[in-house]
Design a protein around this motif. Structure first.
Motif, mmCIF file in Angstrom:
data_model
loop_
_atom_site.group_PDB
_atom_site.id
_atom_site.type_symbol
_atom_site.label_atom_id
_atom_site.label_comp_id
_atom_site.label_asym_id
_atom_site.label_seq_id
_atom_site.Cartn_x
_atom_site.Cartn_y
_atom_site.Cartn_z
ATOM 1 N N LEU A 1 0.833 -1.193 0.000
ATOM 2 C CA LEU A 1 0.000 0.000 0.000
ATOM 3 C C LEU A 1 0.873 1.251 0.000
ATOM 4 C CD1 LEU A 1 -3.085 0.250 0.208
ATOM 5 C CD2 LEU A 1 -2.790 0.676 2.644
ATOM 6 N N LEU A 2 1.911 1.231 0.859
ATOM 7 C CA LEU A 2 2.810 2.376 0.943
ATOM 8 C C LEU A 2 3.607 2.515 -0.348
ATOM 9 C CD1 LEU A 2 3.986 1.791 4.584
ATOM 10 C CD2 LEU A 2 2.612 3.697 3.748
ATOM 11 N N GLU A 3 3.978 1.362 -0.906
ATOM 12 C CA GLU A 3 4.734 1.367 -2.162
ATOM 13 C C GLU A 3 3.875 1.981 -3.266
ATOM 14 O OE1 GLU A 3 7.681 0.709 -1.957
ATOM 15 O OE2 GLU A 3 8.420 0.404 -4.001
ATOM 16 N N ALA A 4 2.599 1.586 -3.294
ATOM 17 C CA ALA A 4 1.682 2.128 -4.302
ATOM 18 C C ALA A 4 1.565 3.635 -4.160
ATOM 19 C CB ALA A 4 0.308 1.468 -4.163
ATOM 20 N N ALA A 5 1.459 4.090 -2.883
ATOM 21 C CA ALA A 5 1.348 5.527 -2.653
ATOM 22 C C ALA A 5 2.607 6.240 -3.123
ATOM 23 C CB ALA A 5 1.100 5.792 -1.168
ATOM 24 N N ARG A 6 3.752 5.577 -2.902
ATOM 25 C CA ARG A 6 5.020 6.186 -3.299
ATOM 26 C C ARG A 6 5.094 6.317 -4.820
ATOM 27 N NH1 ARG A 6 10.019 5.146 -4.843
ATOM 28 N NH2 ARG A 6 9.432 3.002 -5.267
ATOM 29 N N ILE A 7 4.672 5.245 -5.504
ATOM 30 C CA ILE A 7 4.705 5.268 -6.973
ATOM 31 C C ILE A 7 3.766 6.346 -7.503
ATOM 32 C CG2 ILE A 7 4.080 3.924 -9.031
ATOM 33 C CD1 ILE A 7 5.109 1.445 -7.359
ATOM 34 N N ASP A 8 2.661 6.530 -6.792
ATOM 35 C CA ASP A 8 1.734 7.588 -7.195
ATOM 36 C C ASP A 8 2.260 8.977 -6.861
ATOM 37 O OD1 ASP A 8 0.058 5.734 -8.172
ATOM 38 O OD2 ASP A 8 -1.370 5.783 -6.507
ATOM 39 N N GLY A 9 3.444 9.038 -6.289
ATOM 40 C CA GLY A 9 4.077 10.331 -6.083
ATOM 41 C C GLY A 9 3.845 10.952 -4.719
ATOM 42 N N ALA A 10 3.376 10.169 -3.745
ATOM 43 C CA ALA A 10 3.174 10.724 -2.408
ATOM 44 C C ALA A 10 4.512 10.790 -1.681
ATOM 45 C CB ALA A 10 2.187 9.860 -1.639
ATOM 46 N N GLY A 11 4.796 11.936 -1.062
ATOM 47 C CA GLY A 11 6.039 12.086 -0.298
ATOM 48 C C GLY A 11 5.921 11.411 1.051
ATOM 49 N N GLY A 12 7.022 11.429 1.812
ATOM 50 C CA GLY A 12 7.060 10.743 3.100
ATOM 51 C C GLY A 12 5.964 11.212 4.054
ATOM 52 N N TRP A 13 5.822 12.524 4.231
ATOM 53 C CA TRP A 13 4.815 13.050 5.162
ATOM 54 C C TRP A 13 3.410 12.736 4.673
ATOM 55 C CZ3 TRP A 13 6.101 14.117 9.843
ATOM 56 C CH2 TRP A 13 7.419 14.551 10.114
ATOM 57 N N GLN A 14 3.258 12.869 3.350
ATOM 58 C CA GLN A 14 1.935 12.600 2.773
ATOM 59 C C GLN A 14 1.535 11.153 3.009
ATOM 60 O OE1 GLN A 14 2.052 13.938 -1.267
ATOM 61 N NE2 GLN A 14 -0.131 14.476 -1.240
ATOM 62 N N ARG A 15 2.522 10.247 2.801
ATOM 63 C CA ARG A 15 2.221 8.833 3.038
ATOM 64 C C ARG A 15 1.860 8.615 4.495
ATOM 65 N NH1 ARG A 15 7.379 5.972 0.820
ATOM 66 N NH2 ARG A 15 8.065 8.119 0.919
ATOM 67 N N PHE A 16 2.585 9.308 5.401
ATOM 68 C CA PHE A 16 2.321 9.126 6.821
ATOM 69 C C PHE A 16 0.900 9.586 7.177
ATOM 70 C CE2 PHE A 16 2.366 10.582 11.249
ATOM 71 C CZ PHE A 16 2.738 9.400 11.872
ATOM 72 N N PHE A 17 0.546 10.798 6.703
ATOM 73 C CA PHE A 17 -0.759 11.346 7.117
ATOM 74 C C PHE A 17 -1.925 10.778 6.326
ATOM 75 C CE2 PHE A 17 1.945 14.631 9.026
ATOM 76 C CZ PHE A 17 1.374 14.666 10.280
ATOM 77 N N ARG A 18 -1.677 10.414 5.066
ATOM 78 C CA ARG A 18 -2.797 9.968 4.233
ATOM 79 C C ARG A 18 -2.958 8.448 4.214
ATOM 80 N NH1 ARG A 18 -4.241 14.164 0.667
ATOM 81 N NH2 ARG A 18 -4.271 15.994 2.003
ATOM 82 N N VAL A 19 -1.885 7.713 4.492
ATOM 83 C CA VAL A 19 -1.988 6.250 4.431
ATOM 84 C C VAL A 19 -1.797 5.637 5.822
ATOM 85 C CG1 VAL A 19 -1.132 4.134 3.389
ATOM 86 C CG2 VAL A 19 -1.095 6.273 2.074
ATOM 87 N N VAL A 20 -0.626 5.915 6.447
ATOM 88 C CA VAL A 20 -0.311 5.250 7.716
ATOM 89 C C VAL A 20 -1.324 5.619 8.796
ATOM 90 C CG1 VAL A 20 1.398 5.035 9.541
ATOM 91 C CG2 VAL A 20 2.129 5.069 7.160
ATOM 92 N N LEU A 21 -1.572 6.915 8.946
ATOM 93 C CA LEU A 21 -2.433 7.353 10.043
ATOM 94 C C LEU A 21 -3.856 6.786 9.944
ATOM 95 C CD1 LEU A 21 -1.281 8.860 12.359
ATOM 96 C CD2 LEU A 21 -2.150 10.993 11.430
ATOM 97 N N PRO A 22 -4.501 6.874 8.774
ATOM 98 C CA PRO A 22 -5.839 6.258 8.687
ATOM 99 C C PRO A 22 -5.816 4.748 8.928
ATOM 100 C CG PRO A 22 -5.463 7.703 6.811
ATOM 101 C CD PRO A 22 -4.171 7.605 7.541
ATOM 102 N N MET A 23 -4.783 4.078 8.408
ATOM 103 C CA MET A 23 -4.707 2.630 8.614
ATOM 104 C C MET A 23 -4.481 2.295 10.087
ATOM 105 S SD MET A 23 -5.159 1.152 5.714
ATOM 106 C CE MET A 23 -4.506 -0.503 5.874
ATOM 107 N N LEU A 24 -3.858 3.234 10.778
ATOM 108 C CA LEU A 24 -3.518 3.006 12.174
ATOM 109 C C LEU A 24 -4.634 3.444 13.122
ATOM 110 C CD1 LEU A 24 -0.925 1.837 13.314
ATOM 111 C CD2 LEU A 24 -0.054 4.147 13.648
ATOM 112 N N SER A 25 -5.677 4.067 12.561
ATOM 113 C CA SER A 25 -6.670 4.683 13.445
ATOM 114 C C SER A 25 -7.340 3.696 14.416
ATOM 115 C CB SER A 25 -7.714 5.460 12.640
ATOM 116 O OG SER A 25 -8.308 4.633 11.675
#
Lengths: 307, 299
Positions: free
Chosen positions: A200-224
């Motif tokens: 999932l994180l890899e996909a976000a990275r390929i889509d051009g999401a930066g480190g912070w963006q991945r953290f707030f848009r992917v990790v944080l919701p998944m971790l909620s």
């Protein structure tokens, strides 16, 4: 309501092949657990409400006083509002700092590869060691000529009285409690992070999401779900704070670090007012239940369960 | 039965699905080294209070403060341990702690297993409602109950006795919940087969279920052991005779008597910490699983 906590998700028991009931058998198996539950949890909970309606000394005859303990608590006892304010202040600071730090540390450890698990356990140690021992060594370190101030003196800083200055004492309690308790949330959040698919994180990275963006848009919701669980548990725990003020500051200076449970303990077992102490216990119970109910009512909005 | 299987059954979203980081990230960047040095420093600072506890326990009392932030004093003062050992009946207090924690953990585990089995495998009216009410007490602060419990112990003449430390806190919902969740993840076929072979319910519990649930039982036992071992408020209330005290209460009584005698006090604290440290080192997997299931609720 507990279905909500992801790590406490209640599964529904399957019906066995034989659908006939096992009433008597079940009663036998449940007898010890449910009798104990009744005698040591349900009865005391109700009894503490009853006791709170009495003037109840440790020895001697209880006298029924109706709601007097509650009116005194709410209108005639400024210390109650002080300890309530202190406990709320502690709870808010402790919970926010705990979650932010635990999130940062567990993310850090998650990216440390093979070193992560070792440090995760290291940070967990004070959760398990007896709070009394933990609190005593902090009292030693934070005394006026203790190691913290001698360390500061190396840099020419004259350290303050960490435990007897009313501006600092609560901060010291919060710091000690964070050290004591943070390992718990580091473990829970670490387990949550391990559950996030790297694809999932890899996909976000390929889509051009930066480190912070991945953290707030992917990790944080998944971790909620894990964050929700930590928040509920940490807030409940912070309202029960007792050993730290009892051993580090005795609730002082003045009443500046007195908390609900410390005040409850003193009313019951130093001032011989078991009735009033029970009213305080019910205040604590109602506050904790209200906060927990509010959290559960908000979880659909705040927690993302489509894993 | 390993803890991995247990995690898969009980907590599918915590820890069981340990994904490997993608290969790309395995390459060490310079940041990794900085990160590793930083975590070692952070770990040392974090662990410092324990190091300081041990260091102080070996200092002569006159040098506890004069040595400033140095770890070592002019000589190593082992006699602090002797002082601590003799000042309070320390051997007795340690024995009490072990007795209370082991008996408490055993009682909690057995009771939890029986309840869990009934809630997971038997059919009876209002089962799921009863379970939810029971489970709701996971978020009930025990502190709310101590006044009536004290009055109860007083009426039963159990104040200052070890049973008063053990029995009232063996009936929480955590253990039953954890074992029930695990049982629900097991197939019922083993039990059905045993039943067809003519085994009775007790026989099934003993020979079929028990070997399968060792992992969650261990988690429950470890967690209740630690809870009893660290408990302070309740012993403080119900015990006032040092010969019946557990280690946290003994430490607190000791510090009340000689609050500035830091050498012996830290020697006693060190002794109190060691068993917990051993538990963490030896049983870390059980601990991690248990925490993910809500053990130590809210501590």
């Amino acid at each position: 309501m507990m279905t909500a906590i992801p790590t406490l998700a209640v599964k529904n028991a399957k019906k066995p092949a034989r659908v006939t009931g096992h009433g008597k058998l079940a009663a036998a198996y449940l007898a010890p657990g449910m009798l104990g539950f009744l005698i040591f949890i349900v009865v005391p909970l109700v009894a503490s409400l009853v006791i709170s309606l009495f003037d109840w000394p440790l020895f001697g005859t209880p006298k029924f006083v109706g709601l007097e303990n509650y009116t005194r608590m709410l209108t005639g006892d400024p210390v109650f509002w002080t300890v309530l304010g202190n406990t709320l202040f502690f709870a808010v600071c402790y919970t926010v700092l705990n979650l932010v730090l635990a999130l940062a540390v567990s993310t850090w450890l998650h990216n440390l590869g093979s070193w992560g698990p070792f440090f995760r356990v290291l940070f967990f140690v004070p959760v398990v060691t007896p709070m009394v021992a933990n609190a005593l060594v902090w009292r030693l370190m934070l005394t006026d000529d203790g190691v913290v101030n001698s360390f500061l003196a190396n840099f020419g800083i004259h350290g303050p009285s960490w435990l007897s200055n009313s501006q600092l004492a609560m901060g010291s309690l919060i710091a000690m409690s964070l050290w004591q308790g943070i390992g718990y949330n580091i473990i829970v959040l670490g387990a949550g992070l391990n559950g996030i698919s790297p694809n999932l994180l890899e996909a976000a990275r390929i889509d051009g999401a930066g480190g912070w963006q991945r953290f707030f848009r992917v990790v944080l919701p998944m971790l909620s779900p894990s964050l929700f669980f930590c928040t509920v548990m940490t807030i409940i725990g912070s309202f029960k704070v007792f050993t730290q003020p009892y051993l580090l500051t005795l609730g002082g200076p003045g009443e500046s670090t007195n908390t609900i449970v410390l005040y409850l303990y003193r009313n019951g077992f130093s001032f011989d007012k078991l009735g009033y102490a029970s009213a305080l216990a019910w205040a604590l119970f109602v506050i904790v239940m209200l906060i927990t109910a509010v959290q559960f009512s908000q979880q659909k909005r705040l927690v993302n369960y489509d894993n | 039965m390993t803890t991995e299987t247990m995690a898969k059954g009980a907590t599918p979203n915590t820890g069981a699905l340990k994904h490997q980081p993608p290969a790309r990230r395995r390459k060490k960047r310079p940041g990794t080294y900085i990160s590793r040095v930083a975590i070692i420093l952070a770990g040392l600072v974090f662990f410092f209070p324990f190091l300081w506890m041990v260091a102080t326990s070996l200092k002569p009392t006159s040098e506890v403060f004069s040595t400033g932030s140095n770890f070592l004093a002019s000589r190593v003062e082992w006699s602090n341990y002797v002082t601590a050992w003799t000042a309070i009946p320390f051997a007795q207090v340690i024995a009490n702690s072990f007795l209370v924690s082991i008996a408490g953990a055993a009682l909690t585990t057995v009771v939890s297993l029986l309840s869990a089995y009934a809630f997971a495998r038997l059919q009876f009216r209002h089962r799921d409602k009863l379970f939810l009410v029971f489970l709701g007490t996971l978020v009930l602060p025990q502190e709310v109950l101590v006044i009536p419990l004290y009055i109860m112990m007083n009426k039963l003449d159990l104040v200052n006795s070890l049973p008063a430390l053990i029995v009232p806190f063996a009936f929480g919902a955590f253990g039953a919940f954890l074992i029930r969740q695990f049982l629900l993840s097991l197939p019922v076929e083993f039990e059905e087969a045993a039943r067809i072979d003519g085994a009775g319910s007790i026989r099934i519990l003993w020979s079929v279920i028990l070997p399968l649930v060792r992992a969650p039982l261990a988690v429950v036992a470890v967690f209740s052991f630690i809870d009893y071992w660290s408990s302070f408020l309740w012993p403080l209330i119900v015990i006032n005779d040092v010969s019946q005290a557990t280690i946290p209460l003994g430490l607190s009584m000791f510090s009340g008597e000689r609050g500035t005698d830091w050498g012996p006090l830290m020697a006693a604290a060190t002794v109190a910490v060691i068993p917990s440290l051993l538990v963490v080192i030896l049983l870390q997997r059980q601990l991690v699983k248990g925490v993910s299931m809500g053990g130590f609720g809210g501590r």
